[in-house]
Design a protein around this motif. Structure first.
Motif, PDB file in Angstrom:
ATOM      1  N   ASN A  57       0.817  -1.205   0.000  1.00 57.98           N
ATOM      2  CA  ASN A  57       0.000   0.000   0.000  1.00 57.98           C
ATOM      3  C   ASN A  57       0.859   1.266   0.000  1.00 57.98           C
ATOM      4  N   ARG A  58       0.412   2.296   0.711  1.00 56.92           N
ATOM      5  CA  ARG A  58       0.991   3.635   0.553  1.00 56.92           C
ATOM      6  C   ARG A  58       1.785   4.099   1.772  1.00 56.92           C
ATOM      7  N   ILE A  59       2.843   4.854   1.481  1.00 57.02           N
ATOM      8  CA  ILE A  59       3.575   5.596   2.508  1.00 57.02           C
ATOM      9  C   ILE A  59       3.491   7.068   2.125  1.00 57.02           C
ATOM     10  N   VAL A  75       8.496   8.835  -4.704  1.00 57.08           N
ATOM     11  CA  VAL A  75       7.038   8.939  -4.819  1.00 57.08           C
ATOM     12  C   VAL A  75       6.646   8.479  -6.216  1.00 57.08           C
ATOM     13  N   ASN A  76       5.973   7.330  -6.295  1.00 57.94           N
ATOM     14  CA  ASN A  76       5.575   6.798  -7.595  1.00 57.94           C
ATOM     15  C   ASN A  76       4.067   6.883  -7.835  1.00 57.94           C
ATOM     16  N   GLU A  77       3.356   7.525  -6.917  1.00 55.20           N
ATOM     17  CA  GLU A  77       1.942   7.846  -7.113  1.00 55.20           C
ATOM     18  C   GLU A  77       1.802   9.361  -6.913  1.00 55.20           C
ATOM     19  N   PRO A  78       2.238  10.135  -7.900  1.00 52.83           N
ATOM     20  CA  PRO A  78       2.342  11.585  -7.706  1.00 52.83           C
ATOM     21  C   PRO A  78       1.010  12.263  -7.434  1.00 52.83           C
ATOM     22  N   ALA A  83       4.445   6.840  -1.837  1.00 55.77           N
ATOM     23  CA  ALA A  83       5.263   5.730  -2.336  1.00 55.77           C
ATOM     24  C   ALA A  83       4.396   4.484  -2.248  1.00 55.77           C
ATOM     25  N   LEU A  84       4.119   3.886  -3.389  1.00 54.02           N
ATOM     26  CA  LEU A  84       3.089   2.853  -3.491  1.00 54.02           C
ATOM     27  C   LEU A  84       3.668   1.497  -3.864  1.00 54.02           C
ATOM     28  N   HIS A  85       3.337   0.473  -3.052  1.00 53.69           N
ATOM     29  CA  HIS A  85       3.515  -0.938  -3.415  1.00 53.69           C
ATOM     30  C   HIS A  85       4.961  -1.408  -3.565  1.00 53.69           C
TER      31      HIS A  85
END
Length: 302
Positions: A57-59, A75-78, A83-85
């Motif tokens: 999940n997410r941080i 950060v890969n879910e901008p 930071a996801l998965h």
């Protein structure tokens, strides 16, 4: 893109596992799809079948502190600033062993400033009478203790009817509520009286779920089971796991930016820890140098 893939089959089950990310691209039982798959030449969409480690999940903002040291992950879910998965869903894994009914892949998370730990992962995928089984081993091969969590990311298929017409049985009495914009954890609350109470199986309908659940009921052997069925066609799929995963994320795959992909399947993700465990420490696995952690899960046709 790494197009190496490994096919396994037996007892009516067949699966295709990719060398890239150890993703499960396809899973069927007697020809019936049990998960939402994707094409051999297609990049993995929406984390379908992803292997998620060393955190699920997410941080938030990619920031966490461990043993008194602050770290910042990419950060890969901008759009949500998270930071996801984890770190291994898009890297090549090495073939360890391959037979007609099983394949084992491995990779090592090498230390970086963002995650300065060394964790060797082995994932064994196998098929048999009980279904499609994944067994995961994590070994800390470094000199410092490491924070760790893991989960799968399959989108289960109950049958050909729309997801709204499926029946879900989710034996969890507590839900982790989240913020509507970033889906970050807020608080644990009882499911009773909420739209997320599926302890007694009933239609999913138009309920939108993207939440983690805990306080999960188990059988005498300590196994938890989530079932999703398609009453109109008499089919279904189940996910089974043991006490090494005290959490499960459920996601109805509502993707308003990708309407062609929305609500195609139900993500069922047994997790060793909840979202944000790197920041809260809740149920976080801490691997001492030389220590091993094992977990696993099974997808079975109903």
């Amino acid at each position: 893109m790494n197009n190496v893939e490994y096919r396994i089959e037996g007892d009516g089950y067949a699966a295709v596992v990719l060398g890239l990310g150890a993703a499960v691209r396809e899973l069927t039982y007697e020809g019936r799809p049990l998960v939402v798959g994707f094409g051999a030449d297609e990049e993995m969409p929406n984390f379908r079948g992803a292997f998620v480690a060393p955190w699920p999940n997410r941080i938030a903002d990619g920031r966490y502190s461990f043993d008194g040291v602050d770290h910042e992950l990419p950060v890969n879910e901008p759009e949500r600033g998270t930071a996801l998965h984890g770190l291994v869903f898009d890297i090549p894994w090495t073939l360890v062993e391959h037979s007609a009914s099983a394949v084992t892949l491995g990779c090592t998370i090498e230390p970086t400033e963002a995650y300065p730990f060394t964790v060797a992962l082995h994932a064994r995928f196998s098929v048999g009478p009980d279904g499609f089984r994944t067994d995961v081993t994590a070994l800390n091969t470094g000199s410092r203790r490491a924070p760790y969590g893991v989960c799968p990311h399959p989108y289960l298929l109950a049958g050909p009817s729309p997801l709204d017409e499926w029946v879900l049985e989710l034996p969890a009495s507590t839900v982790l509520t989240v913020t509507p914009d970033r889906l970050l954890p807020v608080a644990k609350e009882p499911v009773e009286g909420t739209p997320f109470d599926f302890r007694s199986a009933h239609l999913i309908g138009d309920v939108q779920i993207d939440h983690a659940f805990t306080d999960i009921s188990r059988d005498a052997a300590g196994l938890a089971t989530v079932r999703v069925t398609d009453p109109a066609h008499g089919t279904g799929t189940a996910m089974v796991w043991d006490e090494s995963c005290p959490w499960v994320q459920i996601h109805t795959a509502d993707l308003p930016q990708k309407l062609e992909d929305t609500r195609l399947g139900l993500a069922v993700e047994p997790m060793t820890c909840p979202p944000a465990a790197f920041t809260t420490g809740e149920d976080l696995v801490v691997l001492e140098p030389g220590a091993t952690h094992r977990t696993g899960w099974t997808i079975t046709a109903l």
